[in-house]
Design an enzyme around this catalytic site. Structure first.
Site, PDB file in Angstrom:
ATOM      1  N   GLU A   1      -9.053   9.447  -5.775  1.00  0.00           N
ATOM      2  CA  GLU A   1      -9.341   8.054  -5.500  1.00  0.00           C
ATOM      3  C   GLU A   1      -8.138   7.226  -5.927  1.00  0.00           C
ATOM      4  OE1 GLU A   1     -11.564   7.249  -3.732  1.00  0.00           O
ATOM      5  OE2 GLU A   1     -13.309   8.527  -4.017  1.00  0.00           O
TER       6      GLU A   1
ATOM      7  N   ASP B   1      -1.268  -3.714  -3.080  1.00  0.00           N
ATOM      8  CA  ASP B   1      -1.502  -3.622  -1.640  1.00  0.00           C
ATOM      9  C   ASP B   1      -1.434  -2.155  -1.240  1.00  0.00           C
ATOM     10  OD1 ASP B   1      -2.058  -4.290   0.932  1.00  0.00           O
ATOM     11  OD2 ASP B   1      -0.173  -5.317   1.351  1.00  0.00           O
TER      12      ASP B   1
ATOM     13  N   HIS C   1       3.289  -4.668  -1.152  1.00  0.00           N
ATOM     14  CA  HIS C   1       3.244  -4.265   0.252  1.00  0.00           C
ATOM     15  C   HIS C   1       4.548  -3.580   0.653  1.00  0.00           C
ATOM     16  CE1 HIS C   1       2.926  -4.493   4.607  1.00  0.00           C
ATOM     17  NE2 HIS C   1       4.113  -5.075   4.600  1.00  0.00           N
TER      18      HIS C   1
ATOM     19  N   ASP D   1      -4.741  -7.037  -2.617  1.00  0.00           N
ATOM     20  CA  ASP D   1      -4.642  -7.121  -1.157  1.00  0.00           C
ATOM     21  C   ASP D   1      -5.036  -5.765  -0.577  1.00  0.00           C
ATOM     22  OD1 ASP D   1      -4.065  -8.028   1.378  1.00  0.00           O
ATOM     23  OD2 ASP D   1      -2.054  -8.728   0.884  1.00  0.00           O
TER      24      ASP D   1
END
Lengths: 378, 845
Positions: B654, B616, B820, B686
């Site tokens: 990147e 995430d 996350h 995600d």
């Protein structure tokens, strides 16, 4: 050389700066600024650009547009709708914008009672038969205090490249100054108006004799406004079809006024509540780590500070207080907040507007908050 | 970032004129891209094939937010065709059938309906789009009243008869123009161009209904919900999109609430001025305002605040298009009759990324007094009371939501103009919500140290059932620190006593903590940590007296990077209520155990040798705008231990390069733990924004494959990449008796509302107490696993049970939520990569 005109010598192309159509609109805007009309109608409003500009003029409360072509009006009519900002902070003035589909050769009672009627580059599009009826509809029937009519000055045409006969294929005629002025003077005389002539789009140096590119006649009614009763005798059969109507939120409307007042009252009370709670807490607590509690020590020094907070004078009896779990913020205190004060005028009005919308103490003198359920975080 | 370098008032940048918003009457929305942007930029610009509608045409549909219009629905990314084992069927089979309705309406068209696409050209060439339109529509008798025209492409609901039609028009200059109208396409209802077209027409309809466009959605301003306590105004509205779904073209519509604030940016600055010290005022403004979307008073545009220029004020001048200089005060007075009363206010700067008319992209200057705030700030989101007040209005239960959604169709049915427009195009909408069957898959049993726990699957929560039960792996608290300020001495003691009460039954051995009192200053905490931490320290617990972020950040930063040991911060207030201290202490004990590498529970996972990866992203909008990706992969068979690492994206880097490195280390650590490499790798990705799927498929997946190849010649694991999306507009309602309810946890939908070109499914894994549950969308974009869809769905659901910070089922697979959490901690507090010594523990929980 005139500042709003520029001639490109190389190509011989005449270019107006700002463009001529903008100069025409600006002319109307200036006129509105001068006479402050409340009700303005634009005949032949086309894509509603002039109406859009006029909706920002704060004196205007009614704006109407009429055009023979519904689709051209519809194309951009939604820009006449209120913006989110108009809802967020309803204006003091009321404003209604309406668009009608119909011909200026027909009378419709919805066009009565206007202060200013504008006909920008309209008459040259009228067929002979329509042009004949036009003065009776505008000056005889609508009879506003001011009428503005603009039309091309054909004497200027030789200076415009590519113009063979008329400037636009839909033009039925283009008049020179003498033709326009004699028509206008005759019309004014017949309907008891005075008329003055002017224009926009100055001719280039040395060619001043051709006159303005666009000629304008400003007609002012000489007799006082017809009374309501006199107007009601006029025909009431509708000839126009309404294609658009927008009513702007305004504080004149009870609903918006109430919302605004309730909103300000609760917000003001909230501020008072916070400060009284902080005062109580800082008495009890030795340490003070919460940044919001710095408030009390802080002296505003930024100029023109929030008047609601800065200039507030609180009498002893008006101070908010705590009783058990309940914080009382007296309405009198809230009424002294300038924003609330401005919205309500009188204390009685304040009480009336917030009735049932804000939780008040049993005697109705204070806004109350129960602190029990607050700060249940996590 | 404090202030801009000082410049004289009226400063002009030669190339990029700083101008007030251009005078344009078209309402449009633009601003912050809500969706995360973690895929490579250069790639994401590329438009997938299958979109033939010209840029000009899309303008007709009104601008979407985020500058260049993107393909929000990822149309044309066809990933299912490359996945062999789901060619026939992508549906699962297990579970009990359940009757569902969803917020979709079928779009219906006449039999043999087609859209006729024409190309229109002019001889001599006409430049202006308006003129081109005017000339063409002089022939309305031929073309008809129903049309859509962008200046060169014309759509009609009828065939003009000939392949090529020539007509003549005359300009106002009397010039004759030949117009050639050539039929280029006869489009079936399902063609991608047609879909774009439906959306354009639909937006027209919404406008006819007098709904206001803000951003991508449409709102009804006439009946707002006002929350004066917080100066908030909530507009009810709709989000809509028309797309080709599994069986048919449908309109997906959901209620949307736009939070607007009835205060201007200037009001906000004043009230902020009261809350902070003077020297912190500018910083505080920058912190609160930068990144927010503001709405201008005088037109309907939204802008993202990128900077505040304290050296400028409304009396500064700018150069207008015609070359004249004008001050902002005069400009707004003249143009919009807007009076600027505060002449000392600073100005806001918005970096426009899009060309507006003939203006090049560049900074736009906005006046705070003329801008309304929209949306919620981070601070407001953290305000429990405010969110509670807000949610009473915006969390709508299923029955009411269905009613609100139905209102859109009602409005449309009652509006004659809308009905006429639809009739003219030969289109209509089904009046009923889509109904179909889903499946509810079996609940999972919770396994904890020999015990098997059942719980009510409706609530998806086992905190009561497992309370006090022995953990799978309990880490001892032998040598640990408890740091507190003098004021919080009692609280620290309460925590200690309660921990002594709750830990024995869990199997956690605990000694008394080293108690250390500190002054309530950041440096004091740090000094104590430096002095007291030894190599044997298990964990450092800090009791904090306020939620001031700087102290928390400094502690976390030090203990995650320079001195890598687990840490636990506790707000004193959390422990202040005697009736909840036991429960809080239990939770803290569990959390500390995870941070030290302990294990709480597991579910049965039959699939062997599988590595599950969760990724995430966090996007730092404030400082430097760099992004952080969290990467979490299991280390053991039971998925109770995790490897965690993150990528801090540097300038010009990147994120995927960093992800490759993460995958390599994860595989290395896996090998250390298991003595073999996983034979399957399943990546749950995600943090993918709308319209970024294309870049993911074409860039990120090949990089993963590359990385696996580099591990060894003979190493050829099966790879599955699944894009996880929480923000979807899809809602399901379960029909139970007469009423609509939320579908129960474990509801899987892989029919009707999925997309035919994808291998995708929805799972409702969590339970909500109020409002409507949001399903999570899973899109399998790459899969060589040959796993049956049913197995993949069930594995996904199982993984939603494995998040140790919540004794219940969550919305996404646990590794995604861990990723996350990690990315958030690093992005918010640490700002650089944490020490790898911590990577085998959930130190960021």
């Amino acid at each position: 050389m005139d500042e709003n005109f520029q001639e490109e010598l190389f190509t011989g192309v005449i270019k107006f700066t700002p463009p001529l159509y903008k100069q025409r609109y600006q002319f109307i805007k200036d006129l509105v600024g001068k006479y402050k009309p409340k009700k303005v109608a634009d005949l032949g409003c086309a894509d509603c650009t002039l109406l859009w500009m006029l909706k920002f003029c704060s004196c205007i409360e009614v704006l109407a547009g009429v055009d023979i072509c519904a689709s051209v009006m519809k194309e951009k009519m939604h820009r006449l709708s209120p913006l989110p900002g108009d809802y967020l902070q309803p204006a003091e003035r009321s404003l209604t914008v309406t668009l009608h589909h119909g011909s200026v050769a027909h009378k419709d009672p919805c066009m009565l009672g206007f202060d200013l009627v504008t006909c920008i580059e309209l008459i040259e599009h009228l067929e002979q038969s329509e042009l004949k009826k036009f003065p009776d509809v505008v000056f005889g029937f609508m009879s506003p205090s001011i009428v503005v009519i603009s039309t091309p000055n054909s004497e200027f045409n030789p200076l415009l490249p590519g113009v063979m006969l008329f400037r636009h294929p839909d033009h039925k005629f283009e008049w020179n100054r003498a033709q326009f002025q004699s028509w206008a003077l005759e019309t004014a005389r017949h309907y008891d108006y005075s008329v003055e002539f002017t224009g926009v789009g100055h001719p280039p140096t040395g060619m001043e004799n051709v006159g303005f590119c666009t000629q304008i006649g400003v007609f002012v009614r000489k007799y006082p406004q017809a009374s309501e009763s006199a107007q009601s005798e006029k025909p009431t059969k509708a000839a126009y079809k309404t294609v658009f109507k927008a009513v702007y939120p305004s504080l004149k409307d009870e609903k918006y006024l109430q919302n605004a007042v309730v909103s300000e009252v609760i917000f003001a009370a909230q501020i008072m509540k916070q400060s009284v709670l902080h005062r109580v807490m800082s008495k009890h607590e030795e340490y003070n780590d919460d940044p919001t509690e710095r408030k009390s020590r802080f002296q505003p020094s930024m100029n023109c500070f929030s008047e609601d907070l800065g200039k507030l004078v609180v009498e002893k009896s008006m101070e908010p207080f705590i009783n058990g779990n309940v914080v009382y913020v007296p309405l009198k205190t809230i009424f002294s907040f300038p924003k609330v004060n401005r919205l309500c005028d009188t204390f009685e009005k304040l009480c009336k507007l917030i009735a049932g919308k804000v939780t008040l103490s049993s005697d109705g003198s204070a806004v109350i908050f129960n602190t029990e359920h607050e700060n249940e975080e996590n | 970032q404090q202030t801009l370098p000082s410049r004289p008032p009226g400063f002009q940048q030669p190339q990029q004129p700083r101008v007030p918003p251009s005078v344009s009457e078209e309402p449009s929305g633009r601003g912050r891209q809500r969706g995360p942007q973690s895929v490579p930029q250069g790639q994401s610009r590329k438009r997938p094939e299958g979109l033939q509608i010209s840029a000009g045409f899309q303008e007709l549909s009104l601008a979407d937010r985020g500058g260049r219009r993107r393909d929000f629905h990822d149309i044309g990314v066809n990933t299912r065709q490359a996945i062999e084992h789901v060619q026939e069927s992508k549906t699962g089979s297990s579970g009990i059938m359940i009757k569902l309705t969803a917020n979709y309406f079928r779009l219906m068209s006449r039999p043999q309906w087609a859209l006729y696409q024409y190309h229109v050209c002019y001889n001599p060439e006409m430049e202006a789009r308006r003129l081109r339109s005017a000339l063409l529509f002089q022939h309305e008798e031929l073309i008809g009243k129903t049309h859509a025209f962008d200046g060169s492409v014309l759509f009609l609901p009828k065939n003009l008869g000939n392949k090529v039609t020539e007509v003549f028009s005359r300009t106002r200059n009397g010039e004759d123009v030949k117009i050639t109208i050539t039929l280029t396409n006869e489009l079936p209802p399902t063609s991608p161009t047609c879909l774009q077209f439906y959306n354009i027409i639909f937006r027209r309809l919404l406008k006819m209904l007098n709904l206001q466009q803000i951003g991508r959605n449409y709102y009804n301003p006439s009946d707002p919900i006002s929350i004066p306590k917080h100066r908030l105004m909530v507009w009810p509205g709709f989000t809509t999109s028309i797309l080709q779904y599994e069986e048919s073209i449908m309109l997906c519509t959901d209620v949307s609430y736009k939070v607007l604030r009835s205060e201007t940016v200037l009001d906000f600055m004043y009230s902020l001025y009261y809350q902070v010290e003077e020297q912190r005022f500018r910083d505080a403004c920058a912190k609160e305002l930068i990144g927010l979307i503001v709405l201008t008073k005088y037109n309907n545009r939204t802008y993202r605040v990128d900077d505040i220029d304290w050296d400028a004020n409304p009396r500064c001048t700018f150069r207008r298009a015609d070359g004249s200089e004008i001050s902002y005060v005069d400009y707004y007075k003249r143009q919009y009759n807007q009076e600027i009363t505060d002449l000392n206010q600073p100005v806001l700067i918005s970096q426009s990324k899009r060309r507006r008319g003939n203006l090049m992209p560049g900074p736009v200057v906005l006046i705070p007094e003329l801008c309304f705030l929209t949306g919620l700030t981070e601070k407001m989101r953290n305000d429990f009371n405010m969110m509670k007040d807000l949610s009473t209005h915006t969390r709508v239960p299923p029955e009411q939501r269905k009613h609100e959604i139905g209102r859109l169709i009602d409005y449309m049915r009652k509006d004659d103009n809308v009905q006429k427009e639809l009739r003219d195009w030969g289109l209509s909408f089904d009046s009923n919500l889509l109904s179909f069957s889903g499946r509810v898959i079996q609940g999972e049993k919770i396994l904890q140290s020999g015990n098997v726990f059942d719980y009510n699957p409706q609530f998806a929560d086992w905190s009561k059932e497992t309370r006090g039960a022995p953990l799978i792996c309990a880490k001892p608290l032998e040598n640990w620190l408890l740091i507190y300020t003098r004021r919080n001495y009692d609280i620290a003691n309460t925590l200690l006593q309660n921990l002594f009460k709750v830990t024995p039954s869990m199997g956690i051995r605990m000694n008394k903590a080293t108690m250390i009192e500190v002054e309530d200053r950041t440096e004091a905490y740090l000094r104590v940590l430096q002095q007291s931490i030894t190599p044997d320290t298990n964990i450092a617990v800090c009791v904090l007296s306020s939620s001031r972020k700087d102290k928390y950040d400094a502690i976390k930063k030090y203990l995650c990077t320079d001195c890598p040991i687990p840490s636990q911060c506790v707000l004193a207030r959390t422990l202040s209520k005697p009736q909840t201290t036991m429960a809080v202490a239990t939770k803290i004990a569990l959390q500390m155990n995870c941070k030290m590498g302990g294990e709480l529970w597991s579910v049965e996972i039959p699939l062997k040798q599988v590595m599950v990866v969760g990724i995430d992203c966090y996007h730092d909008t404030l400082s430097g705008k760099h992004s952080i990706a969290g990467f979490v992969a299991n280390l053991n068979q039971t998925m109770t231990r995790w490897f965690s690492r993150c990528v801090v994206q540097g300038q010009g880097q990147e994120i995927v390069d960093g992800l490759k490195a993460c995958l390599q280390t994860a595989l290395r650590d896996w090998f250390k733990w298991n003595k073999y490499l996983p034979s399957r790798i399943i990546v749950y990705r995600d943090g993918v924004g709308d319209g970024q799927l294309h870049a993911l498929v074409n860039y990120e997946v090949p990089q993963f494959l590359d990385c696996l190849k580099s591990v060894g010649k003979d190493y050829n694991p099966r790879l599955t990449v699944i894009v996880v999306k929480k923000r979807v507009n899809t809602r399901f309602f379960a029909q139970s008796g007469g009423a609509l309810k939320n579908p129960p946890p474990g509801t899987v939908v892989d029919v009707e509302v999925t997309r035919p070109e994808w291998y995708d499914f929805f799972i409702v894994s969590q339970a909500v107490r109020n409002g409507c549950v949001a399903p999570t969308h899973y899109n399998v974009i790459y899969d060589t696993s040959s796993l049956k869809p049913d197995h993949l769905q069930r594995l996904t659901y199982k993984l939603c049970h494995m998040y140790y910070n919540w004794s219940g089922v969550i919305r996404v697979p646990a590794p995604c939520q861990y990723a996350h959490k990690l990315a958030f901690l690093v992005g918010q507090s640490i700002h650089r990569e944490p020490n790898l010594l911590l990577s085998d523990r959930l130190y960021y929980l």
